[in-house]
Motif scaffolding. Structure first.
Motif, short mmCIF file in Angstrom:
data_model
loop_
_atom_site.label_atom_id
_atom_site.label_comp_id
_atom_site.label_asym_id
_atom_site.label_seq_id
_atom_site.Cartn_x
_atom_site.Cartn_y
_atom_site.Cartn_z
N VAL A 290 1.04 13.24 -2.95
CA VAL A 290 1.72 13.18 -1.65
C VAL A 290 2.09 11.75 -1.29
O VAL A 290 3.22 11.47 -0.87
CB VAL A 290 0.83 13.81 -0.56
N PHE A 291 1.17 10.80 -1.49
CA PHE A 291 1.47 9.43 -1.07
C PHE A 291 2.41 8.72 -2.04
O PHE A 291 3.13 7.81 -1.64
CB PHE A 291 0.18 8.64 -0.85
N ALA A 292 2.42 9.13 -3.29
CA ALA A 292 3.42 8.58 -4.20
C ALA A 292 4.82 8.99 -3.74
O ALA A 292 5.76 8.18 -3.74
CB ALA A 292 3.17 9.07 -5.63
N VAL A 293 4.95 10.24 -3.30
CA VAL A 293 6.23 10.73 -2.81
C VAL A 293 6.60 10.09 -1.48
O VAL A 293 7.77 9.73 -1.23
CB VAL A 293 6.20 12.27 -2.69
N LEU A 294 5.60 9.92 -0.59
CA LEU A 294 5.87 9.27 0.70
C LEU A 294 6.28 7.81 0.49
O LEU A 294 7.10 7.27 1.25
CB LEU A 294 4.64 9.36 1.60
N GLY A 295 5.70 7.17 -0.53
CA GLY A 295 6.12 5.80 -0.85
C GLY A 295 7.58 5.75 -1.26
O GLY A 295 8.32 4.84 -0.88
N ALA B 241 -1.01 2.21 0.12
CA ALA B 241 -1.30 2.59 1.51
C ALA B 241 -2.41 3.64 1.57
O ALA B 241 -3.24 3.62 2.48
CB ALA B 241 -0.02 3.14 2.16
N PHE B 242 -2.45 4.53 0.57
CA PHE B 242 -3.44 5.61 0.56
C PHE B 242 -4.84 5.09 0.22
O PHE B 242 -5.83 5.48 0.85
CB PHE B 242 -3.01 6.67 -0.45
N PHE B 243 -4.93 4.20 -0.77
CA PHE B 243 -6.24 3.76 -1.25
C PHE B 243 -6.73 2.46 -0.64
O PHE B 243 -7.90 2.12 -0.79
CB PHE B 243 -6.21 3.61 -2.78
N ARG B 244 -5.86 1.70 0.04
CA ARG B 244 -6.30 0.42 0.61
C ARG B 244 -7.43 0.67 1.61
O ARG B 244 -7.27 1.36 2.60
CB ARG B 244 -5.14 -0.27 1.31
N PRO B 245 -8.63 0.11 1.37
CA PRO B 245 -9.77 0.42 2.24
C PRO B 245 -9.76 -0.37 3.54
O PRO B 245 -9.45 -1.56 3.57
CB PRO B 245 -10.98 0.04 1.38
N ASP B 246 -10.08 0.32 4.60
CA ASP B 246 -10.30 -0.30 5.90
C ASP B 246 -11.79 -0.12 6.21
O ASP B 246 -12.20 0.85 6.84
CB ASP B 246 -9.43 0.34 6.97
N GLY C 121 8.87 3.02 -5.39
CA GLY C 121 8.06 2.97 -4.18
C GLY C 121 6.75 3.71 -4.28
O GLY C 121 5.94 3.68 -3.35
N ALA C 122 6.50 4.40 -5.42
CA ALA C 122 5.27 5.18 -5.56
C ALA C 122 4.03 4.30 -5.43
O ALA C 122 3.05 4.69 -4.79
CB ALA C 122 5.26 5.91 -6.91
N LEU C 123 4.06 3.10 -6.02
CA LEU C 123 2.89 2.22 -5.97
C LEU C 123 2.61 1.76 -4.55
O LEU C 123 1.45 1.57 -4.16
CB LEU C 123 3.09 1.02 -6.90
#
Length: 553
Positions: free
Chosen positions: A276-281, A208-213, A201-203
């Protein structure tokens, strides 16, 4: 009392380690990832970079030039710049006292959680364990009925370590502490990130972290968030960088140092976001929910979400120990910089030795932090004090400094000459434009935006009566203390004054106004007092090649 040469860093690398240690703190790990995610993901990096270039780096350079030019603590430096401005320095000292008092408590929590990680003491309910069993935070905001022994004893140990480092001095204490802890912090976090990237789930978390809005860039709140993150993460605005830069020699590269510290800080924030977001994934994958549902920040991320993740992952105990050890390393170096601001100011103002200053300040901070924050009501006090001292103490103090230095005293050309005299990268009109126009406008905008939200609803849903003394009262009290301390006479000679310089208009470009006014001393604005004059408060600095100043220690 005999004058002694001012302490200095042994090398430029020693200063850089200390400055990076001050900048890289708990907020880099638990605040930046969530702020970036909420403010547009990958698109947030654009306003973040612009904020770094137009506010973060210019402010850092300004504080370096003030500290090195006047070779004194924050109050001493501002006093030397213009006597009434001394209150700005004492205001920053009071802000540091408040932040250090509660910051040390969070550091004590992290120390305890290093041990808790070994046998996963929080069990199946990290939330209940942290708030109810560990902190015993079950009362109403503003009420204190008992101490929390598990926090109080650890807090005493934290203060003992920090004060020993400060007692050892700039070279043997602060510099060597940062030379040890900053490489350890980087090593620990690199191991954490590598391990996190191998989790299921890390990817998804990184996506989610890098996807630009890109649509978020039209939202003014995103730009405020970017400038706020840069401002709060670089240790500008509360005198730490002024104090640290005062121990530099006259040949130190100020602009190059500011660039190195700024990009090191931002690189670590980006590294923290990836980890952090790899772990949250991973957490989202294990729970079968979107990443959006598990994103958190601050205390909740560190002491609730991460323990939950540690319990679910293979070799979780090792991961937990590394994570909380990283928090301890980041927090300790930042805490030391906060307290050094106070110690340097008290030592110069009273003429007492470093040992006595450390004991007095350390004792006061230990009593304050233990009596208020290591209690069953401490969590609410930390939350309120942190919000208000940062939003209406630190931000307002920085704005006041910029208005005083750039608009009223018109010192930016002079400070630019100070930076350019020894820097590999010379400053241009962009630097004066940023500090004279862009940064004050952005800080003012941040204040208005924050106040608007404050009046719409109470922060954190806390009762108004509690916020009046635990929030607004803390921020106002820091300002009042700063003004009152500036009225006290110095018990020894003021910090020495730099030698008079030629008018810097030609070197700085001679532009008018805040971005390049006529040189101070040629018009109505106060000029630097001549060396040895009553306003200077003592003899000028010595002419030693290494820039060592007599009488500042």
């Amino acid at each position: 009392m005999s004058a002694q040469p001012r302490e200095q860093w042994s090398t430029r690398a020693g200063f850089l380690f200390a400055a990076i240690g001050s900048a890289v703190g708990l907020g880099n790990i638990w605040r930046f990832p969530a702020v970036a995610y909420d403010a547009g993901g990958g698109a947030f990096l654009l306003p973040y970079l612009i904020a770094l270039l137009t506010a973060g780096i210019p402010l850092l350079i300004l504080e370096y030039t003030i500290g090195r030019r006047y070779r004194a603590s924050a109050p001493g430096s501002f006093r030397r710049m213009w006597r009434p401005a001394e209150a700005l320095g004492w205001w920053q000292v009071a802000i540091c006292f408040v932040i250090a008092a509660y910051y040390s408590v969070i550091l004590a929590w992290a120390v305890r959680y290093v041990g808790f990680s070994v046998n996963l003491s929080w069990g199946d309910d990290p939330n209940g364990y942290f708030f109810n069993e560990f902190l015993q935070a079950e009362g109403e905001p503003g009420t204190i009925t008992s101490f929390v022994p598990g926090v109080a004893w650890t807090l005493l140990a934290v203060w003992l370590v920090a004060l020993v480092v400060l007692w050892l001095g700039v070279r043997r204490g602060i510099e060597w502490c940062n030379r040890i802890f900053i490489p350890l912090l980087v090593a620990f976090f690199l191991i954490l990130v590598v391990r996190a990237l191998t989790l299921d789930g890390a990817l998804d978390g990184l996506d989610a972290f890098f996807r630009p809005d890109w649509g978020a860039l039209t939202d003014s709140g995103v730009w405020i968030a970017a400038y706020g993150q840069i401002f709060f993460s670089l240790s500008v605005g509360f005198g730490a960088m002024i104090t640290y830069a005062s121990y530099l020699n006259r040949k130190a590269d100020l602009t190059g140092s500011a660039l190195a510290v700024s990009f090191s800080n931002c690189s670590f924030e980006l590294l923290a976001g990836i980890g952090v977001f790899a772990v949250l994934g991973f957490m989202a994958a294990q729970s079968g929910v979107p990443v959006d549902d598990v994103v958190s920040e601050g205390i909740g991320l560190a002491f609730v979400a991460f323990p939950q993740i540690v319990s679910q992952m293979p070799a979780g105990a090792f991961f937990g120990v590394l994570f909380f050890a990283s928090l301890v390393a980041a927090g300790l170096t930042s805490l030391i910089s906060l307290v050094q601001v106070i110690v340097a100011a008290v030592q110069e103002h009273t003429g007492i030795s470093r040992t006595r200053a450390v004991l007095i300040i350390g004792g006061a901070l230990t009593v304050t932090s233990t009596g208020l924050f290591a209690t069953d009501g401490g969590l609410y006090l930390i939350d309120a004090a942190d919000h208000f001292i940062n939003s209406y103490g630190l931000t307002l103090a920085a704005l006041a400094v910029l208005i005083t230095v750039s608009w009223y005293l018109r010192k930016l050309p002079q400070q630019q000459v100070e930076a350019d005299s020894s820097s590999s990268v010379r400053l241009g009109a962009w630097w004066r434009l940023c500090l004279g126009v862009i940064t004050p406008v952005v800080l003012g905008w941040m204040m208005v935006d924050s106040l608007t939200g404050e009046f719409q609803e109470n922060y954190g849903g806390f009762p108004t009566s509690f916020l009046l003394w635990g929030g607004w009262g803390v921020a106002a009290g820091a300002l009042l203390v700063g003004v009152l301390l500036s009225l006290l006479p110095w018990k020894r000679d003021d910090p020495p004054t730099p030698e008079n310089e030629p008018a810097p208009a030609t070197a700085a470009g001679g532009a008018a106004g805040a971005t390049g006014a006529a040189p101070p001393g040629t018009g109505a604005r106060p000029a630097d007092p001549p060396a040895g004059s009553p306003d200077a408060g003592g003899a000028g600095r010595s002419s030693d090649d290494d820039g060592t100043t007599e009488g500042s220690r």
